[in-house]
Design a protein around this motif. Sequence first.
Motif, PDB file in Angstrom:
ATOM      1  N   UNK B  66      51.240 -71.860 -53.449  1.00  0.00           N
ATOM      2  CA  UNK B  66      51.315 -73.180 -52.817  1.00  0.00           C
ATOM      3  C   UNK B  66      51.760 -73.114 -51.363  1.00  0.00           C
ATOM      4  N   UNK B  67      52.170 -71.932 -50.905  1.00  0.00           N
ATOM      5  CA  UNK B  67      52.459 -71.753 -49.475  1.00  0.00           C
ATOM      6  C   UNK B  67      51.212 -71.221 -48.776  1.00  0.00           C
ATOM      7  N   UNK B  68      50.588 -70.204 -49.397  1.00  0.00           N
ATOM      8  CA  UNK B  68      49.463 -69.533 -48.740  1.00  0.00           C
ATOM      9  C   UNK B  68      48.209 -70.409 -48.686  1.00  0.00           C
ATOM     10  N   UNK B  74      45.108 -75.322 -43.878  1.00  0.00           N
ATOM     11  CA  UNK B  74      45.573 -76.031 -42.677  1.00  0.00           C
ATOM     12  C   UNK B  74      45.091 -75.355 -41.413  1.00  0.00           C
ATOM     13  N   UNK B  75      45.263 -74.020 -41.334  1.00  0.00           N
ATOM     14  CA  UNK B  75      44.838 -73.297 -40.126  1.00  0.00           C
ATOM     15  C   UNK B  75      43.330 -73.471 -39.906  1.00  0.00           C
ATOM     16  N   UNK B  76      42.563 -73.390 -41.004  1.00  0.00           N
ATOM     17  CA  UNK B  76      41.103 -73.537 -40.884  1.00  0.00           C
ATOM     18  C   UNK B  76      40.753 -74.892 -40.256  1.00  0.00           C
ATOM     19  N   UNK B 121      49.629 -79.308 -43.465  1.00  0.00           N
ATOM     20  CA  UNK B 121      49.353 -78.225 -44.419  1.00  0.00           C
ATOM     21  C   UNK B 121      49.842 -76.888 -43.865  1.00  0.00           C
ATOM     22  N   UNK B 122      49.469 -76.632 -42.605  1.00  0.00           N
ATOM     23  CA  UNK B 122      49.789 -75.344 -41.989  1.00  0.00           C
ATOM     24  C   UNK B 122      51.306 -75.124 -41.920  1.00  0.00           C
ATOM     25  N   UNK B 126      54.526 -72.480 -43.884  1.00  0.00           N
ATOM     26  CA  UNK B 126      55.534 -71.674 -43.194  1.00  0.00           C
ATOM     27  C   UNK B 126      56.951 -72.198 -43.426  1.00  0.00           C
ATOM     28  N   UNK B 127      57.078 -73.469 -43.806  1.00  0.00           N
ATOM     29  CA  UNK B 127      58.396 -73.997 -44.175  1.00  0.00           C
ATOM     30  C   UNK B 127      58.847 -73.349 -45.492  1.00  0.00           C
TER      31      UNK B 127
END
Lengths: 268, 260
Positions: B66-68, B74-76, B121-122, B126-127
């Motif tokens: 759920x992080x990756x 998000x990055x995409x 999302x991104x 990272x949080x």
Amino acid sequence: MPGPRAKLRKYLLAGSTALRNRWTYPADIAGLVFSYGLFVFVFSHLWMAAYAGKATLAGYELPQLTWYFITSELVLFSMGNITFTNLSNDIKTGQVAYTLSRPWSFPLTSMSESLACALGLVVPFALVGWVTGTLTVGAWVPVSLWQVASLALSLVLTFVLQFLCQFFLSLTAFWVEENAPFLWIHQKLALVLGTFLPLEFYPADWRPWVEATPYGWLAYPPSRLAVAFDPGQVWWLLGGQVFWIGVMSASVAALFAAGRRRTVVQGG
Amino acid sequence: MKAYLRLFREVFVANLASVLEYRISFLVQFFGMMLNNASFLVFWLVLIDHTGPIGGWGFGDVLFLWALSPAAFGLAHVVCGNVRQIGALIVQGDLDVYLLQPKDPWFHSIISRTVPSAWGDLIYGFVLLPFLTQDPVKIGLFVVFTVTGALVFVGTFALMQTLAFWLGNISGLAGALTEFLLSFTLYPETVFPQEMRWVFYSLIPAGFLVFLPIHVLRTLDWIWLPVILGTAVGLCVLSWWLFQAGLKRYESGNAIGSRI
């Protein structure tokens, strides 16, 4: 001045027109049914993995939990987000000004349209859910006619409550341009509190808090009635739904009255 | 290459400036998406509390998933926010504005928008990261897999959308495939039947997106790293190549448009 029967006919006509419009794009419906089938597939496998070596979880056996999920998702998928999306767009574009000027109650017309669409979609979803559930954990068999009747009534009450929640959230468009995140959060709260898992899974001290929100009364009552029918619990579940329909109706009326005054500012 | 990097930087800055123009809207979408993702963790916490690890996946592993997955998604969409609009551009004959400019139309069209909620999302991914690991190697790998995951998302979405050159309106098909890809990247691989897992390494590349990366993060089994990198880049190259082939079938909508 039209009588009650003429008024009822007007709202029924609005509902049937909306239902016909909804079915104008069968590919769209097929996409929704496909998504529902996919979710049921994913979760039925998740439950099978979760039950490895266990007979019950929180008092539910595997077939009960699978059918619980099939029923709860059926409720949310049939209703969809049409109410929120359409009304938010109408408010943002000013289209709502034209709708308000018509000789009918705007909230009642919206409700008639949303309920008609939801009831019209229940059938294909139920069919897909029934086939998937029967293939994975065996058929769902009702225990009595009273169970079927209370389940049907609870489903309709859930649709009404879900409609009121979406109507309430869509009215925020009078104040906030981008109000979609309110819907996302509402959807996820509805999913987490009573759709994915029955409320019995949550710690006992969470339960009163969940029941103090509409979320405990959306997907949980019909799904509970479907898989763990207890005649002594029927009135508590249906009564809770009616209570929250009352609370949300009052909230919608208050917010709608406040938002309506801003229609002029929006420009219509 | 330098010219493309410059274009990328300029477009990215312009996209960011355009979403920040509506700050409240951006912030509502940003925090809304983070809350949206966080709500699923409640579900997993409650479920695993009752069951223990599911198919060998404990809460920590699910947390990695759920992080990756949101970070890559998000990055995409932060960088290539237009990737899921390519099909509509093709069908409506709206590619002209990119074809008339000197840079590659595939690259230029997909980077020409950013999605505000994707920033949520991104950052969400990272949080969660500090709660998952403090190991600098694993943090580095997480960053790498966020990038490769984003490339897999972009490559797969672009591939689906490009089919519009041959199939016309593919919004229903693309929507279904997107639903598939997202659904399978958010649940442990082991809950699905053994006989269907080949799908995750072919038709719906969820395996290269999250399952293999999480295996590497768990075991530091470096042999899979080049496989993941190769697949991510390969999917983007394949979608670019298909787009070039499809351009021969493109019909302009003759709409007058501009891109400043």
